[in-house]
Design an enzyme around this catalytic site. Structure first.
Site, PDB file in Angstrom:
ATOM      1  N   ASP A   1      32.778  29.648   3.828  1.00  0.00           N
ATOM      2  CA  ASP A   1      33.997  29.420   4.630  1.00  0.00           C
ATOM      3  C   ASP A   1      34.117  27.969   5.084  1.00  0.00           C
ATOM      4  OD1 ASP A   1      35.007  32.004   4.516  1.00  0.00           O
ATOM      5  OD2 ASP A   1      33.870  32.663   6.270  1.00  0.00           O
TER       6      ASP A   1
ATOM      7  N   LYS B   1      30.912  40.365   8.470  1.00  0.00           N
ATOM      8  CA  LYS B   1      30.245  39.096   8.140  1.00  0.00           C
ATOM      9  C   LYS B   1      28.918  38.901   8.871  1.00  0.00           C
ATOM     10  CE  LYS B   1      34.276  36.475   6.750  1.00  0.00           C
ATOM     11  NZ  LYS B   1      34.945  35.177   6.789  1.00  0.00           N
TER      12      LYS B   1
ATOM     13  N   TYR C   1      46.400  33.490   7.858  1.00  0.00           N
ATOM     14  CA  TYR C   1      47.485  33.231   6.918  1.00  0.00           C
ATOM     15  C   TYR C   1      48.322  34.487   6.821  1.00  0.00           C
ATOM     16  CZ  TYR C   1      43.691  35.342   4.340  1.00  0.00           C
ATOM     17  OH  TYR C   1      42.667  36.165   3.971  1.00  0.00           O
TER      18      TYR C   1
ATOM     19  N   GLY D   1      46.042  29.108   6.648  1.00  0.00           N
ATOM     20  CA  GLY D   1      44.744  29.046   5.968  1.00  0.00           C
ATOM     21  C   GLY D   1      44.695  29.490   4.520  1.00  0.00           C
TER      22      GLY D   1
ATOM     23  N   ALA E   1      36.335  30.866  20.203  1.00  0.00           N
ATOM     24  CA  ALA E   1      34.883  30.638  20.216  1.00  0.00           C
ATOM     25  C   ALA E   1      34.146  31.876  19.713  1.00  0.00           C
ATOM     26  CB  ALA E   1      34.417  30.271  21.623  1.00  0.00           C
TER      27      ALA E   1
ATOM     28  N   SER F   1      41.639  38.472  -2.338  1.00  0.00           N
ATOM     29  CA  SER F   1      40.497  38.021  -3.127  1.00  0.00           C
ATOM     30  C   SER F   1      40.531  38.536  -4.569  1.00  0.00           C
ATOM     31  CB  SER F   1      39.183  38.410  -2.447  1.00  0.00           C
ATOM     32  OG  SER F   1      39.057  37.670  -1.251  1.00  0.00           O
TER      33      SER F   1
ATOM     34  N   GLY G   1      33.133  34.312  15.970  1.00  0.00           N
ATOM     35  CA  GLY G   1      32.363  34.112  14.751  1.00  0.00           C
ATOM     36  C   GLY G   1      32.961  33.059  13.833  1.00  0.00           C
ATOM     37  N   ALA G   2      34.281  33.026  13.726  1.00  0.00           N
ATOM     38  CA  ALA G   2      34.922  32.060  12.834  1.00  0.00           C
ATOM     39  C   ALA G   2      34.655  30.638  13.307  1.00  0.00           C
ATOM     40  CB  ALA G   2      36.421  32.324  12.762  1.00  0.00           C
TER      41      ALA G   2
ATOM     42  N   SER H   1      43.774  42.406   1.038  1.00  0.00           N
ATOM     43  CA  SER H   1      42.972  41.262   0.596  1.00  0.00           C
ATOM     44  C   SER H   1      43.563  40.608  -0.657  1.00  0.00           C
ATOM     45  CB  SER H   1      41.547  41.718   0.293  1.00  0.00           C
ATOM     46  OG  SER H   1      40.836  40.659  -0.313  1.00  0.00           O
TER      47      SER H   1
ATOM     48  N   THR I   1      33.999  40.431   4.155  1.00  0.00           N
ATOM     49  CA  THR I   1      35.007  39.954   5.108  1.00  0.00           C
ATOM     50  C   THR I   1      34.990  40.812   6.365  1.00  0.00           C
ATOM     51  OG1 THR I   1      37.292  39.208   5.323  1.00  0.00           O
ATOM     52  CG2 THR I   1      36.947  41.206   4.026  1.00  0.00           C
TER      53      THR I   1
HETATM   54  P1  ATR Z   1      36.248  36.020  14.603  1.00  0.00           P
HETATM   55  O1  ATR Z   1      35.056  36.452  13.832  1.00  0.00           O
HETATM   56  O2  ATR Z   1      37.553  36.132  13.863  1.00  0.00           O
HETATM   57  O3  ATR Z   1      36.072  34.683  15.234  1.00  0.00           O
HETATM   58  P2  ATR Z   1      35.706  37.211  17.151  1.00  0.00           P
HETATM   59  O4  ATR Z   1      34.282  36.779  17.043  1.00  0.00           O
HETATM   60  O5  ATR Z   1      36.026  38.575  17.659  1.00  0.00           O
HETATM   61  O6  ATR Z   1      36.430  37.119  15.754  1.00  0.00           O
HETATM   62  O7  ATR Z   1      36.472  36.115  18.042  1.00  0.00           O
HETATM   63  C1  ATR Z   1      37.827  36.241  18.360  1.00  0.00           C
HETATM   64  C2  ATR Z   1      38.287  34.983  19.099  1.00  0.00           C
HETATM   65  O8  ATR Z   1      39.695  35.105  19.329  1.00  0.00           O
HETATM   66  C3  ATR Z   1      37.648  34.779  20.453  1.00  0.00           C
HETATM   67  O9  ATR Z   1      37.575  33.398  20.710  1.00  0.00           O
HETATM   68  C4  ATR Z   1      38.652  35.460  21.383  1.00  0.00           C
HETATM   69  O10 ATR Z   1      38.628  34.988  22.725  1.00  0.00           O
HETATM   70  P3  ATR Z   1      37.578  35.624  23.798  1.00  0.00           P
HETATM   71  O11 ATR Z   1      36.242  35.041  23.443  1.00  0.00           O
HETATM   72  O12 ATR Z   1      38.075  35.146  25.117  1.00  0.00           O
HETATM   73  O13 ATR Z   1      37.651  37.107  23.619  1.00  0.00           O
HETATM   74  C5  ATR Z   1      39.934  35.034  20.737  1.00  0.00           C
HETATM   75  N1  ATR Z   1      41.066  35.914  21.076  1.00  0.00           N
HETATM   76  C6  ATR Z   1      41.320  37.149  20.567  1.00  0.00           C
HETATM   77  N2  ATR Z   1      42.465  37.650  21.100  1.00  0.00           N
HETATM   78  C7  ATR Z   1      42.914  36.720  21.988  1.00  0.00           C
HETATM   79  C8  ATR Z   1      44.047  36.632  22.858  1.00  0.00           C
HETATM   80  N3  ATR Z   1      44.967  37.622  22.923  1.00  0.00           N
HETATM   81  N4  ATR Z   1      44.196  35.517  23.609  1.00  0.00           N
HETATM   82  C9  ATR Z   1      43.296  34.511  23.535  1.00  0.00           C
HETATM   83  N5  ATR Z   1      42.203  34.529  22.732  1.00  0.00           N
HETATM   84  C10 ATR Z   1      42.022  35.617  21.968  1.00  0.00           C
END
Ligand code: ATR
Length: 272
Positions: A105, A68, A220, A242, A131, A19, A133-134, A17, A64
């Site tokens: 964020d 979150k 990043y 980022g 799609a 931070s 959490g971020a 981190s 983090t």
């Molecule tokens: P965060 O809080 O960082 O957004 P998350 O909620 O686990 O973490 O979401 C991860 C995102 O990265 C999701 O959109 C995931 O796609 P899926 O919803 O289909 O799982 C995407 N992601 C992670 N690894 C991936 C990969 N190898 N190829 C494509 N999308 C990926």
């Protein structure tokens, strides 16, 4: 001199981190007297760690990955933007001993894109890849900028559709799978997948990038991220990691806690 006020970031893992260094630089630049640590907290210790830190006089926490969303459930009150995001990154103990959760964020992203990088968001077509959490956290602040369109694309298209439906009243929001984007390009593309963490880029269509497209990676790294490599390979001339968002979200947390807004340029010039 009095003991410094205590702050920390909690995550798992946390060793890398930035931070602590960012907040120490803010403290140096604003003349605030504080100490900021990084704490590795496994999920089953989250509640106990927050309560212990605050009961010993700790003045604020950043939260983090992967805490979150779970930390939000432990708060007594939430700001509106934290409620909308469904996740928090900032905890402040209130005078009457309660815990308030906030999420900086989204404002951090907008401050970096719009104010630092001068990216035009009003009337822009914006694509978010991912799609999770971020993505949820950045949809409301991006829609506040009144883009012409916000498209969400995800490996699991259903999750993109669910988010578009959940925020439908904010404006023109659409959802697709990656391969349904073959014939489209966008003014701004934001990578919010965690795919880069594993070192590879999902099958994003190459055609997404027009000559003036701006690509922004929420991730990043000391090196080029896989998404930024992909964007450059496909002709992107304005690509950003980022780092700026990281510093801006920290500045917003610092301002909430200390009532002083640090100069983020001071930190940018001192980070790699
Ligand atoms: P965060 O809080 O960082 O957004 P998350 O909620 O686990 O973490 O979401 C991860 C995102 O990265 C999701 O959109 C995931 O796609 P899926 O919803 O289909 O799982 C995407 N992601 C992670 N690894 C991936 C990969 N190898 N190829 C494509 N999308 C990926």
């Amino acid at each position: 001199m009095a003991e410094p006020d205590r702050y920390a970031v909690i995550g798992h893992p946390i060793a890398h981190s930035k931070s602590p260094i960012i907040h120490q630089l803010f403290a140096e630049q604003t003349g605030e007297h504080l100490r900021y640590d990084a704490m590795d907290v496994p999920p089953d210790k989250l509640g106990d760690t927050i309560n212990e830190f605050v009961s010993k006089g700790g003045r604020g926490l950043n939260v983090t990955v992967p805490h979150k969303q779970n930390a939000l459930k432990l708060m007594d009150t939430l700001t509106e933007r934290a409620q909308l995001a469904g996740a928090i990154n900032t905890i402040s103990p209130t005078d009457d001993g309660k815990l308030e959760g906030d999420n900086t964020d989204g404002v951090g992203l907008i401050a970096d894109l719009r104010d630092n990088l001068h990216v035009e968001l009003i009337d822009a077509s914006i694509l978010i890849l991912g799609a999770g959490g971020a993505t949820r956290g950045i949809i409301p602040p991006l829609m506040e900028q009144k883009p012409a369109e916000l498209m969400i694309a995800n490996r699991t298209a259903e999750k993109a559709r669910n988010l578009a439906t959940a925020f439908a009243d904010l404006g023109n929001l659409n959802a697709r799978s990656f391969d349904q984007l073959e014939d489209r390009n966008f003014h701004v593309i934001i990578n919010a997948t965690s795919a880069g963490l594993e070192g590879e880029v999902p099958p994003f269509p190459n055609s997404l990038i027009a000559p003036d497209t701006v690509c922004y990676d929420l991730s990043y790294s000391m090196h080029e991220t896989p998404f930024i490599e992909w964007a450059k390979r496909n002709g992107c001339k304005q690509c950003f990691q980022g780092w700026g968002m990281l510093i801006e979200q920290a500045a917003e947390s610092f301002a909430i806690w200390r009532g002083v807004r640090p100069d983020t340029l001071y930190v940018r010039n001192r980070l790699p």
